[in-house]
Design a protein around this motif. Sequence first.
Motif, short mmCIF file in Angstrom:
data_model
loop_
_atom_site.label_atom_id
_atom_site.label_comp_id
_atom_site.label_asym_id
_atom_site.label_seq_id
_atom_site.Cartn_x
_atom_site.Cartn_y
_atom_site.Cartn_z
N ALA A 85 53.35 59.15 58.27
CA ALA A 85 54.65 59.53 57.71
C ALA A 85 55.51 58.29 57.51
O ALA A 85 55.56 57.41 58.36
N PHE A 86 56.19 58.23 56.37
CA PHE A 86 57.16 57.15 56.14
C PHE A 86 58.21 57.22 57.24
O PHE A 86 58.69 58.29 57.59
N SER A 87 58.57 56.07 57.79
CA SER A 87 59.49 56.04 58.93
C SER A 87 60.50 54.92 58.80
O SER A 87 60.20 53.86 58.25
N MET A 88 61.69 55.17 59.34
CA MET A 88 62.74 54.15 59.42
C MET A 88 63.32 54.16 60.83
O MET A 88 63.47 55.22 61.43
N VAL A 89 63.66 52.97 61.31
CA VAL A 89 64.30 52.83 62.62
C VAL A 89 65.15 51.56 62.60
O VAL A 89 64.78 50.56 61.98
N PHE A 90 66.30 51.62 63.26
CA PHE A 90 67.15 50.44 63.42
C PHE A 90 66.80 49.75 64.74
O PHE A 90 66.55 50.42 65.74
N THR A 91 66.83 48.42 64.72
CA THR A 91 66.69 47.63 65.95
C THR A 91 67.77 46.55 65.95
O THR A 91 68.37 46.26 64.91
N LYS A 92 67.99 45.98 67.12
CA LYS A 92 68.98 44.90 67.25
C LYS A 92 68.37 43.62 66.70
O LYS A 92 67.24 43.28 66.97
#
Length: 181
Positions: A152-159
Amino acid sequence: MKKTSIIATMAFGIMMVCTSNANAQKFPGLDKSPMDMAAYPNDYKDANKTARIIYGRPQLKGRALSELTPTGKLWRTGANEAPEITFYKDVKLGKTTIKAGSYSLFTIPEKDSYTIIINKDINVSGSSTYKEANDVARLKVPVTEGDEALEAFSMVFTKGDTGIILNLGWDKVRVAVPFTE
């Protein structure tokens, strides 16, 4: 006595109309590309957010990534509507300042890089109504390869060192989009 029976009859009639309307509702099946959301900070208890993105999560389902994200073609960066990205404070993409607010996210996939596009239009269905004149910022970022394939296409924010990074991943493709504060 007559008044009581008329009121009771009217109330019963209203109740029947409400009940029949509630039973008449039709609900669609589940979306094949469900909507998801990522935010930074990731902790849902932290209300002091920098950014949030809402997007559709398409699946590979045996298809080649190149079919779904053609090289050199504008992509809505997910399924269904173009993702809506909200910044709760001003950020920079490259050297361009993006004012706090909501925008759409588009990309142009290439073999070794993606062009990231922040556009001021929102509620955009796919990329068919995209208007380049409404771009707020563009930045070309490198593509890297992940160890595992993501179905699945995924997005996540990180520092990041100087802000936050929006990470995009699908199959083994990985793209890190740096936003500085």
